[in-house]
Design a protein around this motif. Structure first.
Motif, PDB file in Angstrom:
ATOM      1  N   GLY A 173       0.791  -1.224   0.000  1.00 47.13           N
ATOM      2  CA  GLY A 173       0.000   0.000   0.000  1.00 47.13           C
ATOM      3  C   GLY A 173       0.822   1.273   0.000  1.00 47.13           C
ATOM      4  N   PHE A 217       0.070   3.490  -2.926  1.00 45.06           N
ATOM      5  CA  PHE A 217      -1.273   4.043  -3.139  1.00 45.06           C
ATOM      6  C   PHE A 217      -1.250   5.568  -3.184  1.00 45.06           C
ATOM      7  CE2 PHE A 217      -3.676   0.229  -1.054  1.00 45.06           C
ATOM      8  CZ  PHE A 217      -3.283  -0.567  -2.119  1.00 45.06           C
ATOM      9  N   ASP A 230      -8.868  -6.550   5.869  1.00 45.19           N
ATOM     10  CA  ASP A 230      -7.765  -6.949   5.001  1.00 45.19           C
ATOM     11  C   ASP A 230      -7.229  -8.304   5.444  1.00 45.19           C
ATOM     12  OD1 ASP A 230      -5.833  -6.833   3.015  1.00 45.19           O
ATOM     13  OD2 ASP A 230      -4.397  -5.791   4.295  1.00 45.19           O
ATOM     14  N   ALA A 242      -8.721  -4.237  -1.039  1.00 43.69           N
ATOM     15  CA  ALA A 242      -8.447  -3.471  -2.259  1.00 43.69           C
ATOM     16  C   ALA A 242      -9.721  -3.263  -3.072  1.00 43.69           C
ATOM     17  CB  ALA A 242      -7.401  -4.191  -3.106  1.00 43.69           C
ATOM     18  N   ILE A 255      -4.895   1.260  -7.165  1.00 46.38           N
ATOM     19  CA  ILE A 255      -5.506   0.030  -6.645  1.00 46.38           C
ATOM     20  C   ILE A 255      -5.802  -0.943  -7.779  1.00 46.38           C
ATOM     21  CG2 ILE A 255      -7.511  -0.939  -5.460  1.00 46.38           C
ATOM     22  CD1 ILE A 255      -7.696   1.577  -3.814  1.00 46.38           C
ATOM     23  N   ILE A 297      -4.476  -4.745  -7.509  1.00 50.28           N
ATOM     24  CA  ILE A 297      -5.336  -5.926  -7.469  1.00 50.28           C
ATOM     25  C   ILE A 297      -4.792  -7.045  -8.355  1.00 50.28           C
ATOM     26  CG2 ILE A 297      -7.611  -6.783  -8.217  1.00 50.28           C
ATOM     27  CD1 ILE A 297      -8.849  -4.295  -7.030  1.00 50.28           C
ATOM     28  N   ASN A 304      -2.620  -8.741  -6.062  1.00 52.50           N
ATOM     29  CA  ASN A 304      -3.195  -9.080  -4.765  1.00 52.50           C
ATOM     30  C   ASN A 304      -4.351 -10.075  -4.880  1.00 52.50           C
ATOM     31  OD1 ASN A 304      -5.354  -7.728  -2.370  1.00 52.50           O
ATOM     32  ND2 ASN A 304      -3.361  -8.549  -1.786  1.00 52.50           N
ATOM     33  N   MET A 309      -1.224  -5.453   0.895  1.00 54.09           N
ATOM     34  CA  MET A 309      -1.111  -4.003   1.075  1.00 54.09           C
ATOM     35  C   MET A 309      -0.564  -3.654   2.450  1.00 54.09           C
ATOM     36  SD  MET A 309      -4.988  -2.529   1.693  1.00 54.09           S
ATOM     37  CE  MET A 309      -5.619  -3.049   0.116  1.00 54.09           C
TER      38      MET A 309
END
Length: 387
Positions: A51, A54, A157, A164, A197, A201, A204, A212
């Motif tokens: 993260g 971000f 999370d 996400a 994001i 993804i 992730n 993240m």
């Protein structure tokens, strides 16, 4: 809205190119990995702190494409608050901060938000009979909401793609609404996070290559909460430049954070009823329940994301009704859905365990029967041999 498309595209492309390098850096250079334990869902160490990009990759394209004449001191303090909360998550990922130290690190971020950006709750729009609130209560309620909701988002999370995906939808919707309310920089910053994001993804989603971490989840929780407060407060103004006007902005805010809000509310209640600290970790979160029910990470994420989107669409459909008319309806629906899932999973879990036990008993009885038959057969064979 041309700038928003450019910002989403730019942040997406840059993030897509940088994440593979970040993954290698976290694994081989920094050894910044999340080690699995009894509470976590992953089985092997994976790099965390994904993260961290971000905010950084969202801010750069915004500063490139935005008209600097539109910037004001509120935008500068918002950036300072977000950078501060990014540091909170970063240090938490590195050193696993205790709760009291983490709260201490929240202080500068909240101070920038309250006294610099001027983002705070001033009106409850008739919820529990309260409208305008005094300054002291305003500060206290804002501090509580920011800390509670940021950490509630952090708690979802737990499986690949969930935080996400929920963050993606929230940032996209709020970016559009705030942009149309005249908060151009804030809206474009949210669009920048959307682009980042989207790239994240890819890495992730199940099977994930990176998490993240608190760096990302606390940042997203803080950003979404601050954005919702600004949206709610702006919606109270009699004159609005927005194309979409909500008479019930607090109901909409609840719908956006429906998953982390009721997940945390239900889990904390269960822990307290069982005589435990509400902060004791366990596997009672909504995503854990869906995994227990037999869904994989991807399907569990899609189920919760679809539920979130449905509540947001419901809030849009009811935007012409006051908060006092529809807030309680949405609240009860969210609470009922969360509790129903809890009991459904545990009922199925009990039934599955009962079937397993019965199967083992039947298997044991079958083995005993076969053993007896074999013994009888051996006796008969010995009798025939002796004759």
């Amino acid at each position: 809205m041309t700038n928003s498309i450019l910002i989403i595209t730019t942040s997406f492309i840059i993030a897509l190119l940088l994440y593979p390098s970040l993954i290698r850096l976290l694994i081989y250079k920094l050894a910044a990995v999340d080690v699995p334990d009894a509470r976590k869902m992953h089985k092997a160490p994976k790099p965390s702190m994904g993260g961290i990009l971000f905010f950084l990759l969202a801010l750069v394209p915004v500063l490139v494409y935005v008209d600097w004449e539109l910037l004001n001191s509120s935008d500068v303090f918002l950036v300072a608050a977000l950078f501060s909360i990014l540091l909170v998550g970063f240090y938490d990922d590195l050193y696993n901060l205790r709760a009291r130290y983490k709260l201490l690190f929240f202080v500068p971020a909240i101070a920038f938000l309250l006294f610099g950006a001027g983002i705070r709750i001033t009106n409850l729009n008739g919820i529990i009979g309260i409208n305008q609130i005094d300054t002291f209560s305003s500060y206290g309620l804002t501090i509580f909401a920011v800390i509670a909701l940021s950490n509630a988002f952090n708690l979802i999370d737990g499986i690949d793609g969930l935080a996400a995906s929920v963050g993606l939808v929230a940032c996209g919707v709020l970016g559009y609404l705030l942009y149309n309310q005249g908060f151009v920089f804030h809206g474009l910053l949210l669009f920048g996070v959307v682009g980042t994001i989207l790239a994240f993804i890819k890495f992730n989603w199940q099977p994930s290559k990176i998490f993240m971490g608190d760096t990302g989840s606390l940042f997203l929780g803080f950003l979404i909460t601050a954005s919702l407060i600004r949206f709610v407060e702006s919606s109270h103004l009699e004159i609005s430049t927005s194309e979409i006007v909500f008479i019930n902005p607090i109901t909409f805010a609840l719908a956006v954070l429906i998953i982390p809000f009721f997940d945390t509310f239900r889990v904390f209640t269960i822990r307290i009823i069982n005589g435990r600290s509400p902060f004791d970790p366990d596997k009672n979160h909504l995503h854990h329940l869906l995994i227990q029910a037999g869904f994989n990470h991807a399907r569990a994420t899609l189920i919760l994301l679809a539920s979130n989107v449905l509540f947001i669409l419901l809030a849009f459909a009811l935007k012409s009704f006051s908060d006092t008319s529809v807030f309680y309806i949405v609240f009860v629906l969210g609470l009922t859905s969360s509790v129903s899932l809890h009991f459904w999973v545990y009922k199925n879990s009990f039934e599955n365990k009962r079937k397993i036990v019965l199967a083992r008993i039947e298997n044991s009885q079958l083995k005993q029967t076969i053993s007896k038959e074999l013994q009888l057969q051996e006796v008969e064979n010995e009798a025939v041999m002796s004759n």
